[in-house]
Design a protein around this motif. Sequence first.
Motif, short mmCIF file in Angstrom:
data_model
loop_
_atom_site.label_atom_id
_atom_site.label_comp_id
_atom_site.label_asym_id
_atom_site.label_seq_id
_atom_site.Cartn_x
_atom_site.Cartn_y
_atom_site.Cartn_z
N ILE A 294 41.86 35.95 39.21
CA ILE A 294 42.13 35.93 37.77
C ILE A 294 42.49 34.52 37.31
O ILE A 294 41.97 34.04 36.29
CB ILE A 294 43.24 36.94 37.40
CG1 ILE A 294 42.71 38.37 37.58
CG2 ILE A 294 43.76 36.72 35.99
CD1 ILE A 294 43.76 39.45 37.47
N VAL A 295 43.36 33.83 38.04
CA VAL A 295 43.74 32.46 37.68
C VAL A 295 42.52 31.54 37.74
O VAL A 295 42.31 30.71 36.84
CB VAL A 295 44.88 31.95 38.57
CG1 VAL A 295 45.10 30.46 38.40
CG2 VAL A 295 46.17 32.71 38.27
N TRP B 195 43.63 39.17 44.04
CA TRP B 195 43.26 39.41 42.65
C TRP B 195 43.91 38.40 41.71
O TRP B 195 43.29 37.96 40.74
CB TRP B 195 43.58 40.84 42.24
CG TRP B 195 42.51 41.77 42.71
CD1 TRP B 195 42.55 42.62 43.77
CD2 TRP B 195 41.19 41.89 42.16
NE1 TRP B 195 41.35 43.27 43.91
CE2 TRP B 195 40.50 42.84 42.92
CE3 TRP B 195 40.53 41.29 41.10
CZ2 TRP B 195 39.19 43.20 42.65
CZ3 TRP B 195 39.23 41.66 40.82
CH2 TRP B 195 38.58 42.60 41.61
N SER B 196 45.14 38.01 41.99
CA SER B 196 45.80 36.98 41.18
C SER B 196 45.04 35.67 41.29
O SER B 196 44.83 34.97 40.28
CB SER B 196 47.25 36.77 41.63
OG SER B 196 47.98 37.95 41.48
N TYR B 197 44.63 35.32 42.48
CA TYR B 197 43.85 34.10 42.72
C TYR B 197 42.54 34.14 41.93
O TYR B 197 42.15 33.16 41.29
CB TYR B 197 43.59 33.98 44.22
CG TYR B 197 42.84 32.75 44.64
CD1 TYR B 197 43.45 31.50 44.62
CD2 TYR B 197 41.51 32.84 45.04
CE1 TYR B 197 42.75 30.37 45.00
CE2 TYR B 197 40.81 31.72 45.42
CZ TYR B 197 41.43 30.49 45.40
OH TYR B 197 40.74 29.37 45.78
N VAL C 179 47.09 41.96 46.00
CA VAL C 179 47.65 41.40 44.77
C VAL C 179 47.42 39.90 44.74
O VAL C 179 47.03 39.32 43.72
CB VAL C 179 49.15 41.74 44.63
CG1 VAL C 179 49.81 40.91 43.55
CG2 VAL C 179 49.32 43.23 44.36
N PHE C 180 47.66 39.23 45.86
CA PHE C 180 47.45 37.78 45.93
C PHE C 180 45.99 37.44 45.67
O PHE C 180 45.68 36.52 44.92
CB PHE C 180 47.91 37.25 47.29
CG PHE C 180 47.69 35.78 47.44
CD1 PHE C 180 48.50 34.87 46.80
CD2 PHE C 180 46.64 35.31 48.23
CE1 PHE C 180 48.29 33.51 46.93
CE2 PHE C 180 46.42 33.95 48.37
CZ PHE C 180 47.24 33.05 47.71
#
Length: 163
Positions: free
Chosen positions: A26-27, A22-24, A19-20
């Motif tokens: 995407i941001v 993929w969040s990184y 999750v971390f």
Amino acid sequence: MTEKPPAQRPWWRRAVASVFLWSYRIVGTLIILVALLIVFIQTGMFQNWARGIAIDAVNDVLLGQLVVDDVRIDLFRGVVLIHPRLYANGTTVLEAEELVISYDLAPLLQRIVVIKELTLKKPQIFIQRNKGDSLWNIDHIVKPSTDTTTTALPDFTIIVRQL
């Protein structure tokens, strides 16, 4: 000698790491896309397109006509109309060297439009009364509304700080 297989992390740690990651991604992608959008907005092609759209939208609500030589757009600071002219009923109502509109973007999140500065540089304003119908030339700027229904006030505030 027997080798031990590498210890596998618990499933929840792998999930948090995924999750971390993929969040990184995407941001990071969003930041790059916003930066590209800001650069694109500064191009002559976009500004010519935006000028045409904006002038057409204004002229759609006018009986008169708004004409500008050029438009400079800075997303963070404002808009400058170069040599704006407003015509109504066959006469020039307004002519100026520049119309500068400076705004704040942050208050838009609270549904507040803040215009920091609205400046006309070297304006020439011509107001005259026609002899034939005794109407002022400025009476022919905006199209009369054909809608007679009442509507609720818009849910945003407009603030002009300096005129």
